[in-house]
Design a protein around this motif. Structure first.
Motif, PDB file in Angstrom:
ATOM      1  N   GLN A  68       0.810  -1.215   0.000  1.00 46.08           N
ATOM      2  CA  GLN A  68       0.000   0.000   0.000  1.00 46.08           C
ATOM      3  C   GLN A  68       0.848   1.272   0.000  1.00 46.08           C
ATOM      4  OE1 GLN A  68      -3.325   0.599  -0.187  1.00 46.08           O
ATOM      5  NE2 GLN A  68      -3.820  -1.554  -0.467  1.00 46.08           N
ATOM      6  N   LYS A 224     -16.340   1.468   3.592  1.00 44.20           N
ATOM      7  CA  LYS A 224     -15.143   1.423   2.757  1.00 44.20           C
ATOM      8  C   LYS A 224     -15.407   0.627   1.476  1.00 44.20           C
ATOM      9  CE  LYS A 224     -11.138   0.897   4.969  1.00 44.20           C
ATOM     10  NZ  LYS A 224     -10.454   2.202   4.860  1.00 44.20           N
ATOM     11  N   GLN A 228     -15.103   1.712  -2.464  1.00 45.09           N
ATOM     12  CA  GLN A 228     -13.984   1.101  -3.193  1.00 45.09           C
ATOM     13  C   GLN A 228     -14.454   0.215  -4.345  1.00 45.09           C
ATOM     14  OE1 GLN A 228     -10.795   1.877  -1.854  1.00 45.09           O
ATOM     15  NE2 GLN A 228      -9.928   1.115  -3.757  1.00 45.09           N
ATOM     16  N   ASP A 371     -10.195   7.660   9.663  1.00 42.48           N
ATOM     17  CA  ASP A 371     -10.384   7.193   8.293  1.00 42.48           C
ATOM     18  C   ASP A 371     -11.850   7.348   7.885  1.00 42.48           C
ATOM     19  OD1 ASP A 371     -10.458   5.773   5.886  1.00 42.48           O
ATOM     20  OD2 ASP A 371      -9.987   3.843   6.788  1.00 42.48           O
ATOM     21  N   ARG A 424      -6.192  12.518   3.186  1.00 42.08           N
ATOM     22  CA  ARG A 424      -6.086  11.103   3.544  1.00 42.08           C
ATOM     23  C   ARG A 424      -4.624  10.662   3.566  1.00 42.08           C
ATOM     24  NH1 ARG A 424     -10.218   7.884   3.999  1.00 42.08           N
ATOM     25  NH2 ARG A 424      -8.999   6.059   3.371  1.00 42.08           N
ATOM     26  N   LEU A 428      -3.157   9.194   7.001  1.00 41.71           N
ATOM     27  CA  LEU A 428      -3.106   7.731   7.034  1.00 41.71           C
ATOM     28  C   LEU A 428      -1.796   7.139   6.511  1.00 41.71           C
ATOM     29  CD1 LEU A 428      -6.727   7.270   5.680  1.00 41.71           C
ATOM     30  CD2 LEU A 428      -5.990   6.796   8.020  1.00 41.71           C
ATOM     31  N   SER A 432      -1.426   1.680   5.481  1.00 43.47           N
ATOM     32  CA  SER A 432      -1.840   0.713   4.449  1.00 43.47           C
ATOM     33  C   SER A 432      -3.141   1.103   3.762  1.00 43.47           C
ATOM     34  CB  SER A 432      -1.967  -0.686   5.069  1.00 43.47           C
ATOM     35  OG  SER A 432      -0.802  -1.030   5.777  1.00 43.47           O
ATOM     36  N   GLU A 433      -3.245   2.372   3.383  1.00 38.04           N
ATOM     37  CA  GLU A 433      -4.423   2.874   2.673  1.00 38.04           C
ATOM     38  C   GLU A 433      -4.085   3.541   1.345  1.00 38.04           C
ATOM     39  OE1 GLU A 433      -7.569   2.505   3.458  1.00 38.04           O
ATOM     40  OE2 GLU A 433      -7.395   1.741   5.511  1.00 38.04           O
ATOM     41  N   ARG A 434      -2.837   3.936   1.114  1.00 34.29           N
ATOM     42  CA  ARG A 434      -2.518   4.862   0.036  1.00 34.29           C
ATOM     43  C   ARG A 434      -2.800   4.296  -1.353  1.00 34.29           C
ATOM     44  NH1 ARG A 434      -2.578  10.018  -1.658  1.00 34.29           N
ATOM     45  NH2 ARG A 434      -0.798  10.560  -2.962  1.00 34.29           N
ATOM     46  N   ASN A 436      -4.865   1.899  -2.327  1.00 35.65           N
ATOM     47  CA  ASN A 436      -6.312   1.813  -2.513  1.00 35.65           C
ATOM     48  C   ASN A 436      -6.916   3.189  -2.778  1.00 35.65           C
ATOM     49  OD1 ASN A 436      -6.220  -0.935  -2.077  1.00 35.65           O
ATOM     50  ND2 ASN A 436      -7.154  -0.868  -0.056  1.00 35.65           N
ATOM     51  N   ASP A 437      -6.441   4.213  -2.050  1.00 37.94           N
ATOM     52  CA  ASP A 437      -6.963   5.562  -2.250  1.00 37.94           C
ATOM     53  C   ASP A 437      -6.667   6.060  -3.653  1.00 37.94           C
ATOM     54  OD1 ASP A 437      -7.933   5.603   0.327  1.00 37.94           O
ATOM     55  OD2 ASP A 437      -6.411   6.971   1.111  1.00 37.94           O
TER      56      ASP A 437
END
Length: 489
Positions: A68, A224, A228, A371, A424, A428, A432-434, A436-437
């Protein structure tokens, strides 16, 4: 560590995995078979404990940061592992061993959830109340949904294994891929069961409430997934988020510095977190990233915050979140981005604060309210409710002592979405979100191809050569070899 649990993968492969001691005071089922092991309340509770312990497997400990944050623009690969550099350079081979390790671990986790879903209705022990039985089934559906959410974001459409099987017959083990949309539909079906089954809390003990799936956790994950999925549904996301906000669990933002200081576990912002205790229940991840002054060793760490991430913090004068996320320290190794000679000052990932010799008690958040607040802003912005979206973003910015969004941002949907994506990132990073964002916002190709990261060994910018074909990871070659019904990304 104790007890070896044999789990049958859907491919038919038998693997043994080490199960950590229970953080819910139950020991996982060990030597009993799935046919005879679930006759009483304690056995089905133990099976559920084993399912929760999947959050201490390789992917959720460490590789989620690689796939991520390192794969995206937040961190560079460090250390000396060629497979991690593949991830950083967007050149992941189907034979990269981390792919099969994570694929196997996550499907093992699904298998454990499937056992609980199938066996809990059959337990006749009067000590198992119907209320608790319903909760157990709801918790297992949440866990299965969480793991499929992980899989679908890494690989797209994957085989949907919804029943536990010990069969090695091809018709049971060699399943074709479902579509990405079908996987998201299954995630939301599982979460609908969880939402109907789970309480806001399990009592007054936060170490239990934040360790177990709850009504709030199920709604948070559903929000989420609703954004997504290939056809995002912001209205549905808002409904789920409203349920989180109205939960009697009373989730709220806390000071950002307290989120990651190692002294405020199971806090009011935490919705779900892995319950590392240290020692035999320790988290090995911090040892891989923290600087010599904290880790006690002198080898090059496996990830390094990027110039682009540091500049993103600095462009907003965001010292509160930067100081909680990044620590600079002089090192004796050569870093090709931060100093092409020993003695350079290098940044370190710092949301974990103590290493404790590979056995840290530092805990990653699996879901947290900050989040969800930014997801609410995103859903509102996608519905062109820009003033309300700005209000949510400003809640997060106020906590970081930053000014509210400007009128020009609030007046334009494109500008608002760009501001939310940046917010975000700052909020964050290392969580472990980047990736996916960036995928969800449709920006991953543009962002990766416009990075200005200079390799000091050559003086040339790094060319990531990002394309749409690289958004998903390759299916592990070992799994393709086992299952002729799979096709490669």
């Amino acid at each position: 560590m104790k007890n070896l649990i044999n789990i049958v993968l859907f491919s038919g492969l038998i693997v043994s995995i080490s199960a950590c001691e229970d953080y819910l005071d139950l020991s996982p089922i060990s030597e009993e078979t799935s046919e005879v092991a679930y006759e009483n309340a304690s056995q089905i509770e133990a099976a559920l404990t084993g399912a929760y312990e999947s959050f201490q497997a390789e992917y959720y400990v460490w590789d989620n940061v690689l796939f991520q944050d390192v794969r995206a623009d937040n961190h560079y690969a460090g250390g000396d592992n060629p497979e991690i550099f593949q991830i950083d350079w967007l050149e992941v081979s189907p034979t990269n061993s981390r792919l099969f390790t994570n694929w196997s671990n996550i499907y093992n986790a699904i298998a454990k959830a499937n056992i609980v879903i199938e066996k809990a209705p059959l337990v006749t022990d009067p000590k198992l109340s119907e209320e608790r039985r319903t909760q157990i089934i709801g918790e297992a559906h949440f866990l299965r949904a969480y793991h499929y959410y992980t899989l679908v974001n890494l690989w797209g459409g994957v085989p949907l294994v919804l029943n536990f099987t010990s069969s090695a017959a091809p018709e049971d083990t060699q399943l074709p891929r479902s579509t990405k949309e079908e996987v998201f539909e299954q995630i939301l079906k599982d979460l609908a069961i969880s939402i109907e089954s789970l309480p806001d809390s399990y009592g007054s003990d936060a170490s239990v409430n934040k360790a177990r799936a709850s009504f709030g956790a199920a709604n948070a994950l559903a929000a989420k997934a609703s954004l997504q999925r290939p056809n995002p549904d912001p209205e549905a996301a808002l409904d789920y988020i409203n349920a989180v906000e109205n939960s009697s669990a009373s989730y709220q933002l806390i000071p950002y510095s307290q989120l990651f200081d190692g002294n405020n576990y199971n806090n009011a912002e935490s919705i779900l977190e892995a319950q590392y205790l240290g020692g035999n229940e320790g988290n090995f991840g911090p040892q891989l990233v923290l600087p010599p002054s904290i880790s006690g060793d002198s080898w090059r760490k496996f990830i390094t915050p990027s110039h682009d991430l540091v500049e993103a913090f600095d462009s907003e004068n965001d010292s509160i979140r930067k100081n909680a996320t990044i620590l600079f320290e002089t090192v004796n190794w050569v870093d090709e981005y931060w100093g092409n000679s020993p003695g350079s000052e290098v940044p370190f990932a710092y949301k974990w604060k103590s290493a404790d010799g590979w056995a840290s008690s530092n805990r990653p958040y699996l879901l947290r309210f900050g989040d969800i607040v930014l997801l609410k802003a995103e859903a509102l912005a996608r519905l062109n409710r820009l003033g309300q979206a700005a209000t949510e973003v400003n809640r997060i910015r106020d906590r970081a002592n930053l000014p509210d969004l400007s009128a020009s941002v609030e007046a334009n949907q494109e500008n608002m979405l760009a501001a939310i994506l940046k917010e975000r990132r700052l909020e964050l990073a290392q969580e472990s979100e980047r990736w996916n964002d960036l995928v969800r916002f449709g920006e991953v190709v543009n962002v990766m191809n416009n990075l200005d990261e200079i390799d000091l060994r050559t003086g040339e910018p790094t060319n990531y050569q990002m394309t749409q074909d690289k958004i998903l990871l390759p299916i592990p070659q070992e799994e393709l070899d086992r299952n002729p019904n799979l096709d490669q990304n």
